[in-house]
Structures are given as C-alpha cells and as structure tokens.
Enzyme design. Structure first.
Site, PDB file in Angstrom:
ATOM      1  N   CYS A 127     -85.348 -35.160  18.161  1.00 52.71           N
ATOM      2  CA  CYS A 127     -85.710 -36.468  18.392  1.00 52.71           C
ATOM      3  C   CYS A 127     -84.992 -37.118  19.531  1.00 52.71           C
ATOM      4  CB  CYS A 127     -85.521 -37.236  17.064  1.00 52.71           C
ATOM      5  SG  CYS A 127     -85.929 -38.914  17.217  1.00 52.71           S
ATOM      6  N   ASP A 158     -78.984 -43.338  11.266  1.00 54.78           N
ATOM      7  CA  ASP A 158     -78.677 -42.718  10.113  1.00 54.78           C
ATOM      8  C   ASP A 158     -79.507 -43.103   8.925  1.00 54.78           C
ATOM      9  OD1 ASP A 158     -75.490 -42.688   8.601  1.00 54.78           O
ATOM     10  OD2 ASP A 158     -76.939 -43.292   7.299  1.00 54.78           O
ATOM     11  N   SER A 164     -73.982 -45.782  17.127  1.00 59.04           N
ATOM     12  CA  SER A 164     -74.334 -45.038  18.277  1.00 59.04           C
ATOM     13  C   SER A 164     -75.875 -45.161  18.604  1.00 59.04           C
ATOM     14  CB  SER A 164     -73.746 -43.811  18.544  1.00 59.04           C
ATOM     15  OG  SER A 164     -72.329 -43.545  18.423  1.00 59.04           O
ATOM     16  N   GLY A 165     -76.590 -44.646  17.839  1.00 52.67           N
ATOM     17  CA  GLY A 165     -77.891 -44.719  18.107  1.00 52.67           C
ATOM     18  C   GLY A 165     -78.766 -45.038  16.965  1.00 52.67           C
ATOM     19  N   GLY A 166     -78.252 -45.269  15.879  1.00 48.16           N
ATOM     20  CA  GLY A 166     -78.891 -45.955  14.500  1.00 48.16           C
ATOM     21  C   GLY A 166     -79.904 -45.030  13.868  1.00 48.16           C
ATOM     22  N   GLY A 177     -78.512 -41.148  19.002  1.00 52.82           N
ATOM     23  CA  GLY A 177     -77.336 -41.245  19.809  1.00 52.82           C
ATOM     24  C   GLY A 177     -76.378 -40.238  19.611  1.00 52.82           C
ATOM     25  N   TYR A 202     -78.945 -35.524   7.450  1.00 53.21           N
ATOM     26  CA  TYR A 202     -79.925 -35.982   6.765  1.00 53.21           C
ATOM     27  C   TYR A 202     -79.350 -36.614   5.653  1.00 53.21           C
ATOM     28  CZ  TYR A 202     -83.201 -33.365   9.677  1.00 53.21           C
ATOM     29  OH  TYR A 202     -83.764 -32.469  10.507  1.00 53.21           O
ATOM     30  N   GLY A 242     -73.102 -40.283  17.194  1.00 53.13           N
ATOM     31  CA  GLY A 242     -73.327 -40.241  15.615  1.00 53.13           C
ATOM     32  C   GLY A 242     -73.958 -38.515  15.441  1.00 53.13           C
TER      33      GLY A 242
HETATM   34  C1  LIG Z   1     -86.566 -39.707  13.713  1.00 55.33           C
HETATM   35  C2  LIG Z   1     -85.137 -39.105  13.469  1.00 55.33           C
HETATM   36  C3  LIG Z   1     -85.137 -37.465  13.880  1.00 55.33           C
HETATM   37  C4  LIG Z   1     -83.848 -36.927  13.879  1.00 55.33           C
HETATM   38  N1  LIG Z   1     -83.945 -35.652  14.420  1.00 55.33           N
HETATM   39  C5  LIG Z   1     -82.479 -34.638  14.165  1.00 55.33           C
HETATM   40  C6  LIG Z   1     -82.592 -33.565  14.922  1.00 55.33           C
HETATM   41  O1  LIG Z   1     -83.526 -33.241  15.353  1.00 55.33           O
HETATM   42  N2  LIG Z   1     -81.543 -32.850  14.702  1.00 55.33           N
HETATM   43  C7  LIG Z   1     -80.523 -33.423  13.846  1.00 55.33           C
HETATM   44  O2  LIG Z   1     -79.418 -32.671  13.816  1.00 55.33           O
HETATM   45  N3  LIG Z   1     -80.489 -34.479  13.274  1.00 55.33           N
HETATM   46  C8  LIG Z   1     -81.716 -35.237  13.316  1.00 55.33           C
HETATM   47  N4  LIG Z   1     -81.676 -36.435  12.894  1.00 55.33           N
HETATM   48  C9  LIG Z   1     -80.298 -36.945  11.868  1.00 55.33           C
HETATM   49  C10 LIG Z   1     -79.288 -37.566  13.064  1.00 55.33           C
HETATM   50  O3  LIG Z   1     -78.779 -36.482  13.713  1.00 55.33           O
HETATM   51  C11 LIG Z   1     -78.337 -38.448  12.271  1.00 55.33           C
HETATM   52  O4  LIG Z   1     -79.163 -39.537  11.571  1.00 55.33           O
HETATM   53  C12 LIG Z   1     -77.196 -38.681  13.268  1.00 55.33           C
HETATM   54  O5  LIG Z   1     -76.038 -39.358  12.574  1.00 55.33           O
HETATM   55  C13 LIG Z   1     -77.562 -39.881  14.157  1.00 55.33           C
HETATM   56  O6  LIG Z   1     -76.715 -40.289  15.038  1.00 55.33           O
HETATM   57  P1  LIG Z   1     -76.847 -42.000  15.699  1.00 55.33           P
HETATM   58  O7  LIG Z   1     -75.707 -42.232  16.509  1.00 55.33           O
HETATM   59  O8  LIG Z   1     -78.412 -41.943  16.240  1.00 55.33           O
HETATM   60  O9  LIG Z   1     -76.876 -42.511  14.330  1.00 55.33           O
HETATM   61  P2  LIG Z   1     -75.812 -43.883  13.785  1.00 55.33           P
HETATM   62  O10 LIG Z   1     -76.902 -44.499  12.696  1.00 55.33           O
HETATM   63  O11 LIG Z   1     -75.507 -44.713  14.725  1.00 55.33           O
HETATM   64  O12 LIG Z   1     -74.729 -43.132  13.107  1.00 55.33           O
HETATM   65  C14 LIG Z   1     -74.767 -42.157  12.111  1.00 55.33           C
HETATM   66  C15 LIG Z   1     -73.566 -41.935  11.293  1.00 55.33           C
HETATM   67  O13 LIG Z   1     -72.409 -41.862  12.300  1.00 55.33           O
HETATM   68  C16 LIG Z   1     -71.304 -42.781  12.382  1.00 55.33           C
HETATM   69  N5  LIG Z   1     -71.341 -42.745  13.832  1.00 55.33           N
HETATM   70  C17 LIG Z   1     -71.826 -43.665  14.886  1.00 55.33           C
HETATM   71  N6  LIG Z   1     -71.390 -43.453  16.087  1.00 55.33           N
HETATM   72  C18 LIG Z   1     -70.399 -42.803  15.996  1.00 55.33           C
HETATM   73  C19 LIG Z   1     -69.054 -42.548  16.931  1.00 55.33           C
HETATM   74  N7  LIG Z   1     -69.229 -42.700  18.091  1.00 55.33           N
HETATM   75  N8  LIG Z   1     -68.142 -42.039  16.291  1.00 55.33           N
HETATM   76  C20 LIG Z   1     -68.037 -41.566  14.785  1.00 55.33           C
HETATM   77  N9  LIG Z   1     -69.072 -41.854  13.987  1.00 55.33           N
HETATM   78  C21 LIG Z   1     -70.005 -42.596  14.588  1.00 55.33           C
HETATM   79  C22 LIG Z   1     -72.169 -44.076  11.876  1.00 55.33           C
HETATM   80  O14 LIG Z   1     -71.140 -44.884  11.466  1.00 55.33           O
HETATM   81  C23 LIG Z   1     -72.890 -43.324  10.882  1.00 55.33           C
HETATM   82  O15 LIG Z   1     -72.093 -43.143   9.671  1.00 55.33           O
HETATM   83  C24 LIG Z   1     -82.774 -37.251  13.028  1.00 55.33           C
HETATM   84  C25 LIG Z   1     -83.115 -38.506  12.570  1.00 55.33           C
HETATM   85  C26 LIG Z   1     -84.154 -39.229  12.628  1.00 55.33           C
HETATM   86  C27 LIG Z   1     -84.054 -40.842  12.146  1.00 55.33           C
END
Ligand SMILES: Cc1cc2nc3c(=O)[nH]c(=O)nc-3n(C[C@H](O)[C@H](O)[C@H](O)COP(=O)(O)OP(=O)(O)OC[C@H]3O[C@@H](n4cnc5c(N)ncnc54)[C@H](O)[C@@H]3O)c2cc1C
Ligand SMILES: *[C@@H]1O[C@H](CO)[C@@H](O)[C@H](O)[C@H]1NC(C)=O
Ligand SMILES: *[C@@H]1O[C@H](CO)[C@@H](O)[C@H](O)[C@H]1NC(C)=O
Ligand SMILES: *[C@@H]1O[C@H](CO)[C@@H](O)[C@H](O)[C@H]1NC(C)=O
Length: 541
Positions: A183, A120, A116-118, A187, A483, A190
């Site tokens: 942040c 991980d 979703s937002g990358g 996405g 995390y 996720g």
């Molecule tokens: C700079 C930074 C700041 C952050 N700040 C916070 C914060 O303030 N609070 C907090 O709680 N966390 C924070 N995080 C952690 C973040 O919430 C997790 O990394 C989260 O999984 C990110 O979601 P994503 O969709 O961006 O990631 P993705 O890398 O797209 O997905 C993460 C995981 O979820 C799975 N996934 C993605 N999309 C879906 C979907 N639609 N359905 C089911 N599974 C899915 C993926 O396969 C992967 O296993 C931060 C991370 C970073 C890098």
C-alpha cells in the site's frame, strides 16, 4: 510496580504561574495546555515554528483541527465522535522540534502520541483510549528523501510515504528498488517499526531486514543514530512495533536490485471455476512458498453480490521480477492449474508495478505515488492475522468459504512466504515469522459510517478467527504486529501490564524475541514514557 507519569504534580505547580503570565500576553489563546507546551518548546529549540502551520487545536478552529486529525488516519472507526481526541496537534518542522516535544511532554506530564502515516489498524497513533489528556505529534512535514545510488542506500524521513520513497528511487535508477509495503500511502516511519512486508519479500526479505541505520529521538530528547543507540536498540526498533523505544526521525535503507522489466497479473476465479479447491490447494502446496523467489503470488478473497445471490472469488495477484516468457515458463512447470496465459500478463517497470499492486486502476500515472493517497476510500475496519504452516485441507476450506459468504463486506488476503523469508533467522530482527510459514492470512471486515449495526462485523471476524484455529499456527498462535489487533490483549492505564499478561499477546507478535524486547525496553525507557495500548511492557518485579 512503580510506573507513573513523570513528575505530573510537580510540573503542574511549576508551570501554573508561567501559564498565567503567558495568558495575559497572548489573550487570543484559549488552551492552557497548548500555551504551556509552546512556551516550553521555545525554550528547547532554536528553530522557529510559525504557529499557524504547526499547531492545530479544536478551540481555535475546529474544522481545521478535524481536517488535520483526519488527514492520514486510515480507520474511520477511530475518528468517530465518541473517540477521545487530542488536546491539540503539533506538526514539527525540524528535528529539534521533535526532541523538544519529548522534553516538554515529559516536563508537563502530557501523554504523547505520534503519527507518521496514520495506518495503525487500531488508531493508536492518533487516539489514546488508555489515558487522557493526550496530544498528537504528526510527523508529516518531515518527509525528505535522499537517494544515494552510488552506495545503494537512501535516507527517508519518517513522514514520507513508501510510495514517495519508491518514486524517488525510480527517479534516480530503473534497476533499484526497496522491498517494503504494497500500500503506497504507508508512512515509512511507523511501517518499518513492524517489519514491513511487500511483494519483493520472497526475494529480499522485509523492509526491516534492509535497514542500515536510523535517526531516533530517545526518551531524554536526545538524537541518536545506530552507533550511539547501540545494537540492542537498533535491533528492537526494526520490528518491535511502533512507539515503544523512541521516535524514529529517519531510516537509512539499503536499496535492492530490480530488473528493467517486471511482469504482473491478476487472475480471478469463482468458486465454480475452482471446483474441489484444486487451484487453491496447489497454491498452498507449491505456489506460495516453493516456486522461485522472484515470484510473489498473493490470493485475495472477496465476496461479490451477484444478482441477489452472493458468491466468493479468489484473485491471484502477482509480481514477477522478470519478463513474461520467463514467468510463463515458471507457471507452466510449477502452477499449471491456474491456467495463466500470455494475455493475462503485463510487462512494466518496477515502479509501475508498485502502482498496480497497490490497487490503483491500471495505467494510473506513477506520479500518484507523490500524492500520499491510498487507492481505497476510507472506511471503518477491523482486521486480524494468522500464519499457516500446513496447507489447509479441503474440508477446512469448505467451512471457511461458508463463513466468508455469511459476511456482508469481508475480505481475506493470503500472502506467500518462503524464499528469503525462510532463510533469515527468527532472532535477526524482532519479526519472528520465518522458516516453516507457508503463508500469512489477513482477515478484514469493513463498513461505512452509515452502517447501523457495526458490531455484527466485529462479531463476524471474531467468529471466523475462532473457526480457523485448527488450521493455523499454535503455541503461540502467531500474529503480525503491523496488523495490530487489540483483541489479543492490551496494556492498562499508564501502559501497565504484568509481564505474564503481556506474554500472551507479545509472544504472538514476537515469539521468543519478546524477552529481549522487554529487557531493552526496561533499559532505555525505564519510566515507560513511550506507552500505548500495546507498547512493549517493562520487566516488572
Ligand atoms: C491500507 C493498509 C495497507 C497496509 N499494507 C501493508 C503492507 O503491505 N505491508 C505491511 O507490512 N504493512 C501494511 N500495513 C500495516 C502498516 O505497515 C502499519 O499499520 C504501520 O504501522 C503503518 O505505519 P504508519 O506510519 O503509516 O502508521 P502510524 O499510524 O502513523 O503509526 C503506527 C504505529 O507506529 C508508531 N509510529 C509512527 N511513527 C513512528 C515513528 N516515527 N517512530 C516510532 N514509532 C512510530 C505509532 O505511534 C503507531 O503506534 C497496511 C495498513 C493499511 C491500513
Ligand atoms: C540555541 O543556540 C544557542 C546559541 O547558539 C545555544 O547556546 C543554545 O544551547 C541553543 N539551544 C538549543 C535548545 O538548541
Ligand atoms: C478554519 O480553517 C479553515 C480551513 O479548514 C479555513 O477555511 C477557515 O478560514 C478557518 N477559520 C478561522 C476562523 O480561522
Ligand atoms: C438475474 O436473475 C434473474 C431471476 O433469477 C434472471 O432472470 C436474470 O437473467 C439474472 N440476470 C443476470 C445478469 O444473471
């Protein structure tokens, strides 16, 4: 022990003749797996998908492929040349494309990762170190947001960022908000699967505590909502970690009240300015979890190289859901040691505070939230987490600062608990870190691609984690699934792992909720289609 890819041999034999047929019709195409997938998609959806906008493969155009792969991926560690790459990337334009992708990956026996937002931490949404070949489905084109102020709710598609969600809420109302991540480029898809904490958690709990409904594609390619997936699955997806139970297409969230005016501040102290760790100790004893729940003060630790010598600083970075005068009153009574003054405080709207607290330079226009960008440049990083239930004594802090100063580019963030977090039962959703937690620690070490010896940063963080053991939660030593940390343990090929092994890392993330997650996983995905290095394992007999 019978977990294997569904019908790989069978589907290969079935598809082979079809592929040759297809290949002769479209001789420009060079990737057989992609052709098979496209053919299968056509058979399983009625909504067209222009190939140029939806398929990206390294054979046709490697620069375009890399651009798409890198687009939202946050950790450069998993974009290096040596990391396995997806065979191709597919960007669905429609819900039925996601459904068809599940059906087709299963049919063709292709391992599917989705993003979703990358963000991980271990790159699991776009890299499979466990199993090859794999493909990547990137949900970034599914990012509609529909705000309904009348009934205090919103639907947000998985590919939308939390920043976009905040912006769209504020566009409709200056007194509504949502308590998710700090942040703004996260996405929503996720993020909520791991709980989703942010600066309003002490008042309203986690993003995952404020979900009303969800749309999800299950292992059979069926589109489910809360009613049709049932309360067990609906419970599991709100904190049980990403990509174990299905693909979330959209979350329906409950909006929360925010005041017209909030106040933010950041007060930085050097070690010399906090002699004897008096300020930090008072934060641990009182300011983290015992002050009013409108107040969220986190502590950012960093190492600054100053004129040849290194020094550590602590920054108290805060959001208060109220005006400056009320805040100064709370601080005078509860945390006078920080010495907060009126000129440290800035009043603003809640939406402006989301831009501030995510780290953009002050007065950055709120439209930055629509750009899906992180305020920080991309870097290689490794992180870990801990939960603290008793204040760390000064003797422990001294050693901790010593370790921190040994690092070249390390960071620690302590984020406060208490308030609503302590009132929600541990089993309400899979996220179990509730009553008794004073604060969470995040350790981060980061380095640029030019760094010749990256292993020393990883060694440093493991060493720091070892040092902290006596001061943090134990049995289990709790960790935050958002995390993600593969040092804690990982599934083997095909997501196989004995329940006993998985209990070691699973209990850190979920405590006793792990058992219920494993039961639900075994029921809704018995062939373990949704698998990755730390997916919820099946109950093996
Ligand atoms: C700079 C930074 C700041 C952050 N700040 C916070 C914060 O303030 N609070 C907090 O709680 N966390 C924070 N995080 C952690 C973040 O919430 C997790 O990394 C989260 O999984 C990110 O979601 P994503 O969709 O961006 O990631 P993705 O890398 O797209 O997905 C993460 C995981 O979820 C799975 N996934 C993605 N999309 C879906 C979907 N639609 N359905 C089911 N599974 C899915 C993926 O396969 C992967 O296993 C931060 C991370 C970073 C890098
Ligand atoms: C496509 O549309 C036709 C006619 O409306 C319908 O019969 C068929 O089931 C649909 N197929 C899919 C995969 O939705
Ligand atoms: C490949 O993609 C880039 C965009 O990243 C584009 O500028 C270029 O024209 C494409 N090349 C080919 C051969 O399609
Ligand atoms: C840096 O250190 C040198 C030598 O110790 C000293 O002369 C100089 O004033 C210092 N500069 C600053 C900005 O502290």
């Amino acid at each position: 022990m019978g977990i294997s890819k569904p019908f790989p041999v069978f589907s290969f034999l079935l598809i082979l003749p079809l592929y040759f047929l297809f290949y002769t019709i479209t001789p420009t195409s060079s990737a057989p797996m992609q052709d098979q997938f496209i053919t299968c998609l056509h058979e399983n959806t009625n909504v067209s998908f222009p190939l140029g906008e939806t398929f990206f493969d390294p054979v046709k155009n490697v620069s375009m492929f890399s651009q798409v792969l890198e687009s939202t991926s946050q950790n450069l560690r998993f974009l290096s040349k040596t990391m396995p790459k997806p065979e191709f990337i597919f960007k669905p334009l429609h819900e039925s494309h996601v459904q068809a992708s599940v059906i087709c990956s299963k049919k063709l026996g292709i391992h599917l990762r989705f993003r979703s937002g990358g963000h991980d931490y271990e790159g699991l949404s776009y890299v499979s170190e466990m199993e090859k070949p794999f493909i990547l489905m990137d949900l970034s084109k599914l990012r509609e947001i529909d705000i309904n102020i009348e009934d205090n709710s919103a639907w947000a598609q998985a590919g939308a960022t939390v920043g976009e969600l905040y912006y769209r809420i504020a566009e409709k109302s200056s007194v509504h908000g949502f308590p998710a991540g700090l942040c703004t480029s996260l996405g929503i898809g996720g993020h909520i699967t791991g709980g989703a904490y942010g600066s309003m958690m002490r008042k309203y709990g986690l993003g995952g505590d404020n979900v009303l409904d969800a749309k999800m594609v299950d292992v059979n390619g069926k589109l489910l909502d809360r009613a049709s997936m049932g309360e067990d699955t609906f419970w599991a997806i709100r904190g049980g970690g990403g990509a174990s139970f299905g693909i979330i297409l959209a979350w329906k969230i409950k909006l929360v009240q925010v005041p017209e005016t909030v106040t933010v501040f950041t007060v930085t102290k050097t070690l010399e300015q906090d002699l004897g760790n008096k300020i930090l100790s008072k934060w641990q004893a009182v300011a983290a979890d015992k002050l009013v729940e409108e107040l969220f003060i986190r502590v950012l630790f960093s190492v600054a190289a100053n004129n040849g010598s290194k020094s550590a600083t602590t920054s108290y970075n805060a959001l208060f859901l109220g005006g400056k005068d009320a805040l100064l009153n709370v601080m005078k009574k509860g945390f006078p040691e920080l010495g907060l003054t009126s000129s440290d405080c800035v009043e603003m709207s809640w939406i402006e505070s989301t831009v501030y607290i995510s780290g953009f330079p002050s007065r950055t226009p709120t439209t930055v939230l629509l750009q899906g960008k992180s305020p920080n440049p991309k870097i290689n990083f490794k992180a870990k987490s801990d939960f603290v239930k008793n204040p760390i004594p000064v003797s422990g802090l001294i050693g901790m600062f010593k370790k921190l100063l040994e690092a070249d580019s390390a960071l620690m963030i302590w984020n406060p608990y208490g308030g609503m977090m302590a009132e929600i039962p541990e089993s309400q959703i899979p996220f179990p870190h509730r009553k008794g937690v004073i604060f969470k620690i995040q350790y981060v070490t980061a380095w640029p691609n030019s760094d010749k010896r990256p292993s020393r940063h990883i060694n440093w963080i493991r060493d720091m984690y070892g040092y902290m053991m006596p001061y943090v939660s134990s049995n289990p030593r709790q960790a935050f699934v958002n995390y993600r940390d593969l040092d804690l343990g990982r599934n083997k090929k095909n997501g196989k792992m004995s329940f006993k092994q998985a209990q070691v890392w699973g209990a850190k993330y979920f405590k006793d909720n792990l058992n219920r997650l494993v039961m639900i996983k075994s029921k809704v995905d018995p062939e373990n289609f949704f698998r990755h290095e730390q997916s919820i394992p099946l109950l093996l007999v």
